[in-house]
Write an enzyme that holds these catalytic residues in place. Structure first.
Site, PDB file in Angstrom:
ATOM      1  N   CYS A   1      48.219 -24.007  53.067  1.00 53.29           N
ATOM      2  CA  CYS A   1      48.412 -23.887  54.698  1.00 53.29           C
ATOM      3  C   CYS A   1      50.144 -25.331  55.005  1.00 53.29           C
ATOM      4  O   CYS A   1      49.240 -26.033  54.366  1.00 53.29           O
ATOM      5  CB  CYS A   1      47.641 -24.589  55.687  1.00 53.29           C
ATOM      6  SG  CYS A   1      46.287 -23.106  55.428  1.00 53.29           S
TER       7      CYS A   1
ATOM      8  N   GLU B   1      54.691 -18.783  58.555  1.00 52.81           N
ATOM      9  CA  GLU B   1      54.906 -18.780  57.009  1.00 52.81           C
ATOM     10  C   GLU B   1      53.466 -17.718  57.523  1.00 52.81           C
ATOM     11  O   GLU B   1      52.577 -18.191  58.855  1.00 52.81           O
ATOM     12  CB  GLU B   1      54.549 -19.748  56.440  1.00 52.81           C
ATOM     13  CG  GLU B   1      53.050 -20.946  56.529  1.00 52.81           C
ATOM     14  CD  GLU B   1      53.043 -21.504  55.932  1.00 52.81           C
ATOM     15  OE1 GLU B   1      52.188 -21.917  55.044  1.00 52.81           O
ATOM     16  OE2 GLU B   1      53.312 -22.626  56.004  1.00 52.81           O
TER      17      GLU B   1
ATOM     18  N   CYS C   1      47.266 -32.783  56.328  1.00 56.78           N
ATOM     19  CA  CYS C   1      48.739 -31.532  56.573  1.00 56.78           C
ATOM     20  C   CYS C   1      49.382 -31.678  56.333  1.00 56.78           C
ATOM     21  O   CYS C   1      50.575 -32.511  56.758  1.00 56.78           O
ATOM     22  CB  CYS C   1      47.646 -31.109  57.770  1.00 56.78           C
ATOM     23  SG  CYS C   1      48.478 -29.446  58.121  1.00 56.78           S
TER      24      CYS C   1
ATOM     25  N   CYS D   1      52.949 -28.466  64.649  1.00 58.25           N
ATOM     26  CA  CYS D   1      51.904 -28.421  65.098  1.00 58.25           C
ATOM     27  C   CYS D   1      51.605 -29.892  65.975  1.00 58.25           C
ATOM     28  O   CYS D   1      52.180 -31.056  65.108  1.00 58.25           O
ATOM     29  CB  CYS D   1      50.306 -28.520  64.103  1.00 58.25           C
ATOM     30  SG  CYS D   1      48.344 -28.298  64.432  1.00 58.25           S
TER      31      CYS D   1
ATOM     32  N   CYS E   1      47.254 -34.127  61.245  1.00 61.18           N
ATOM     33  CA  CYS E   1      45.845 -34.475  60.837  1.00 61.18           C
ATOM     34  C   CYS E   1      47.035 -35.173  59.917  1.00 61.18           C
ATOM     35  O   CYS E   1      47.554 -34.555  59.093  1.00 61.18           O
ATOM     36  CB  CYS E   1      45.349 -33.096  60.258  1.00 61.18           C
ATOM     37  SG  CYS E   1      44.504 -31.988  62.275  1.00 61.18           S
TER      38      CYS E   1
ATOM     39  N   CYS F   1      46.737 -14.531  56.364  1.00 59.19           N
ATOM     40  CA  CYS F   1      46.603 -15.943  57.279  1.00 59.19           C
ATOM     41  C   CYS F   1      47.516 -16.059  57.711  1.00 59.19           C
ATOM     42  O   CYS F   1      49.172 -15.720  57.158  1.00 59.19           O
ATOM     43  CB  CYS F   1      46.476 -17.024  55.653  1.00 59.19           C
ATOM     44  SG  CYS F   1      46.266 -18.446  56.713  1.00 59.19           S
TER      45      CYS F   1
HETATM   46  N1  SAH Z   1      44.769 -25.985  63.733  1.00 58.08           N
HETATM   47  C1  SAH Z   1      43.977 -25.182  63.032  1.00 58.08           C
HETATM   48  C2  SAH Z   1      44.644 -24.245  62.193  1.00 58.08           C
HETATM   49  C3  SAH Z   1      45.527 -24.618  61.051  1.00 58.08           C
HETATM   50  S1  SAH Z   1      44.824 -25.577  59.313  1.00 58.08           S
HETATM   51  C4  SAH Z   1      42.522 -25.980  61.635  1.00 58.08           C
HETATM   52  O1  SAH Z   1      42.789 -27.571  61.981  1.00 58.08           O
HETATM   53  O2  SAH Z   1      41.835 -25.585  61.395  1.00 58.08           O
HETATM   54  C5  SAH Z   1      43.553 -24.161  58.841  1.00 58.08           C
HETATM   55  C6  SAH Z   1      43.067 -24.788  57.392  1.00 58.08           C
HETATM   56  O3  SAH Z   1      43.641 -25.441  56.880  1.00 58.08           O
HETATM   57  C7  SAH Z   1      42.057 -26.543  58.300  1.00 58.08           C
HETATM   58  O4  SAH Z   1      40.623 -26.554  58.076  1.00 58.08           O
HETATM   59  C8  SAH Z   1      43.513 -27.514  57.622  1.00 58.08           C
HETATM   60  O5  SAH Z   1      42.708 -28.494  57.763  1.00 58.08           O
HETATM   61  C9  SAH Z   1      43.667 -27.071  56.312  1.00 58.08           C
HETATM   62  N2  SAH Z   1      44.654 -27.596  55.638  1.00 58.08           N
HETATM   63  C10 SAH Z   1      45.233 -28.200  55.954  1.00 58.08           C
HETATM   64  N3  SAH Z   1      46.147 -28.648  54.974  1.00 58.08           N
HETATM   65  C11 SAH Z   1      45.372 -29.090  53.763  1.00 58.08           C
HETATM   66  C12 SAH Z   1      45.887 -28.793  53.111  1.00 58.08           C
HETATM   67  N4  SAH Z   1      46.835 -29.876  52.628  1.00 58.08           N
HETATM   68  N5  SAH Z   1      44.855 -29.056  51.679  1.00 58.08           N
HETATM   69  C13 SAH Z   1      44.226 -28.077  51.859  1.00 58.08           C
HETATM   70  N6  SAH Z   1      43.344 -27.545  53.432  1.00 58.08           N
HETATM   71  C14 SAH Z   1      44.916 -28.023  54.318  1.00 58.08           C
END
Ligand code: SAH
Length: 386
Positions: free
Chosen positions: A363, A116, A143, A136, A140, A129
């Protein structure tokens, strides 16, 4: 004719010495090569390096992907390129404009894999973006991408190809202003786990013969792969965003499991080193606000204490819920209180606006839907790309 790219050992070490006609899968995708690689490739073809300037202008300024149309290259060179090289882009499978002007695309790669990409216009900038991996591996807990697991790293061509497609679809300029002014690696994946490809692709974004985006406006977001952060300082000029999300190891271990390997203290040392002696650099800290988990005033005070002596900006991100998520977004009053505490400590703090809600422009969200809807989206994607 013997294809000269067989001599381009650094890129294609295992290719046969002599290929009469190069099958598609063995052609070199020129989008995988940064300027230095292209110069070596052209020298391998017996061409002068300055041809690279012409070629890159065609690819990145004119967005031409057909060698035949590159009229200032000699006919012989065009034919040789068509024989052993190609410019192969990710295909746009789905284009979703939002009511608020933001845009989301699904790009199709090989074997039904999708990634995406989101564009968010604001009065003073336009932010694209993009993704660095399919899925991934970091897992996390908040996420959506984590739910689909890890598939593979994106190639340089697949990363820079996202920017290529976005600038083709959006155009270069409106009213004399650039449309894409900022690029953030905040889509799917952990960019520092795809180090070499991400560095080459970001070089192409910043290169004047590439997309010419200002150095400070290309931002890499990481969950904190500490050893790669030290290498990044030497290899690249990108701005850094770090997904912190918690002020203590105990809580961060739960939200960002990578923290068990690289705890907060080590991460902060690496971040300080990244910006040391670089007067304009600062770290953007990302902090997703999860109701009742990491959003109290104590959390805010602990965060402020943690980053006190680092030039910083804090991005507070309201949690974007998705199907099966175990968290809720913090209440607006809690978000405002969190921001007020950080500001009282002198920290520049912005609350990231939720944009493109109607198209799930957060994201990992479209990717989650792709999985959930499986074949139906595949059919839509096939229709969309003919
Ligand atoms: N792996 C990298 C980049 C991808 S995520 C990282 O961790 O930074 C990009 C950002 O979106 C990160 O700060 C992540 O924590 C955030 N993110 C992921 N899922 C999310 C969600 N459901 N709501 C809000 N932010 C989210």
């Amino acid at each position: 004719m013997i294809c000269a790219h067989a001599r381009f050992k650094s890129i294609a070490p295992r290719w046969p010495e002599k290929i009469a006609v190069t099958p598609t899968e063995q052609r070199i995708n020129l989008l995988d090569l940064d300027r230095r690689d292209l110069e070596a490739f052209f020298v391998g073809l017996g061409e002068k390096p300055f041809r690279v300037t012409q070629l890159m202008k065609w690819i990145y300024h004119e967005r031409v992907s057909d060698f035949a149309a590159m009229t200032n290259l000699s006919k012989t060179l065009r034919e040789r390129l068509a024989e052993c090289a190609e410019i192969r882009l990710p295909q746009v499978a789905l284009d979703q404009p939002s009511r608020d002007g933001s845009h989301k695309w699904l790009l199709r790669l090989d074997r039904g894999n999708g990634i995406e990409m989101v564009f968010i216009p604001e009065p003073d900038r336009g932010t694209l973006c993009i993704s660095s991996q399919i899925g991934c591996p970091l897992d996390c807990s908040f996420c959506a991408t984590a739910q689909q697991g890890f598939n593979r790293n994106l190639t340089v061509a697949e990363i820079i190809g996202q920017v290529w497609q976005a600038s083709r679809l959006l155009g270069d300029q409106r009213n004399g202003q650039r449309i894409i002014t900022n690029i953030v690696l905040m889509g799917m994946g952990e960019p520092l786990l795809n180090f070499a490809n991400v560095v080459k692709a970001t070089d192409l974004m910043q290169d004047d013969l590439g997309f010419g985006v200002s150095k400070r406006r290309v931002t890499l977001s990481t969950a904190g792969v500490v050893p790669a952060l030290y290498r990044l300082r030497e290899a690249s000029e990108v701005s850094l965003a770090v997904s912190l999300h918690a002020p203590t190891d105990e809580l961060r271990n739960e939200l960002v499991p990578l923290n068990r390997k690289y705890p907060i203290a080590e991460l902060l040392t690496a971040c300080k080193h990244y910006i040391a002696d670089k007067p304009h650099r600062r770290i953007t800290w990302e902090y997703v606000l999860l109701d009742g988990v990491n959003d109290s005033e104590q959390h805010a005070r602990a965060l402020a204490a943690l980053i006190r002596d680092i030039p910083s900006k804090v991005n507070l991100i309201p949690f974007n819920p998705f199907l099966g998520a175990r968290y809720r977004c913090s209440a607006p009053v809690a978000i405002a209180r969190f921001q007020a505490v950080l500001m009282a400590h002198g920290l520049t703090t912005v609350i990231r606006k939720t944009r493109g809600d109607d198209i799930a422009a957060a994201c990992g969200q479209l990717a989650g839907q792709v999985q959930a809807r499986g074949r139906r989206l595949e059919r839509v994607a096939r229709l969309a790309t003919g």
